[in-house]
Design an enzyme around this catalytic site. Structure first.
Site, PDB file in Angstrom:
ATOM      1  CB  THR A  39      36.144  46.122  34.711  1.00  0.00           C
ATOM      2  OG1 THR A  39      36.588  47.473  34.516  1.00  0.00           O
ATOM      3  CG2 THR A  39      35.220  46.063  35.912  1.00  0.00           C
ATOM      4  CD  GLU A  47      33.214  36.283  41.819  1.00  0.00           C
ATOM      5  OE1 GLU A  47      32.638  35.335  42.399  1.00  0.00           O
ATOM      6  OE2 GLU A  47      32.980  36.622  40.649  1.00  0.00           O
ATOM      7  CG  HIS A  73      38.394  49.020  37.206  1.00  0.00           C
ATOM      8  ND1 HIS A  73      38.554  48.154  36.162  1.00  0.00           N
ATOM      9  CD2 HIS A  73      39.650  49.363  37.591  1.00  0.00           C
ATOM     10  CE1 HIS A  73      39.847  47.966  35.930  1.00  0.00           C
ATOM     11  NE2 HIS A  73      40.530  48.700  36.783  1.00  0.00           N
TER      12      HIS A  73
END
Length: 135
Positions: A39, A47, A73
Site C-alpha cells: 500500500t 503522489e 487499496h
C-alpha cells in the site's frame, strides 16, 4: 516573487508506472507480511503521478508538497506485474490542488482516492523546516 496557478487546470492528467519487485512488497516495506505490492508503494506512485503533473507548470523556486491522501487499496498485485497510477486535477483552490488518483495492475483497478498538494516556495519551506531542528 508571487506565483499564479493559472496554468494548472481541472482535467490536467499524468500517468506513471512501476513494477512489483522485492523492493516494493508489503513484506519488504513493513506494511504487511505478504509478497504483494505494498500500500505505501501504491500511494507513493499516486503522489508521484500528481507531483510530476505539476512540476513543469510551476515557476522557478516553487514546488508542491503533499498535504493529504485518502485512498483505498482494493486488490493485491503479485510480484512481476506492472502497476500504473493516474492522477487528474479535480480542483484548484488558491495554492491547493486536489487530485483524483487511481492505480491499476495489468488486470484491474487496484486502488483509488483523493490527494491534495499545496504550492510552496522551496526556500521559505525548507527554511521553516530547518528551524525545527534549532528548537
Amino acid at each position: 516573487m508571487e506565483f499564479t496557478m493559472e496554468d494548472i487546470k481541472v482535467g490536467l492528467k499524468n500517468t506513471v508506472t512501476d513494477k512489483v519487485t522485492d523492493k516494493n512488497t508489503a513484506k519488504t516495506m513493513g506494511s504487511g507480511s505478504l509478497e504483494v505490492y505494498a500500500t505505501p508503494a501504491m500511494t507513493c506512485l499516486m503522489e508521484k503521478a500528481s507531483t510530476e503533473a505539476l512540476e513543469p507548470l510551476l515557476a522557478d523556486g516553487w514546488t508542491t508538497v503533499g498535504i493529504s491522501l485518502e485512498v483505498q487499496h482494493k486488490a493485491a498485485t503479485p510480484m512481476g506485474m506492472k502497476v500504473r497510477a493516474e492522477a487528474e486535477v479535480a480542483a484548484v483552490d488558491g495554492r491547493k490542488i486536489t487530485f483524483t488518483v487511481k492505480a491499476f495492475d495489468e488486470r484491474e483497478e487496484i486502488g483509488f482516492g483523493t490527494h491534495e498538494r499545496f504550492a510552496v516556495m522551496k526556500e521559505k519551506f525548507m527554511s521553516k523546516a530547518a528551524g525545527k531542528a534549532k528548537m
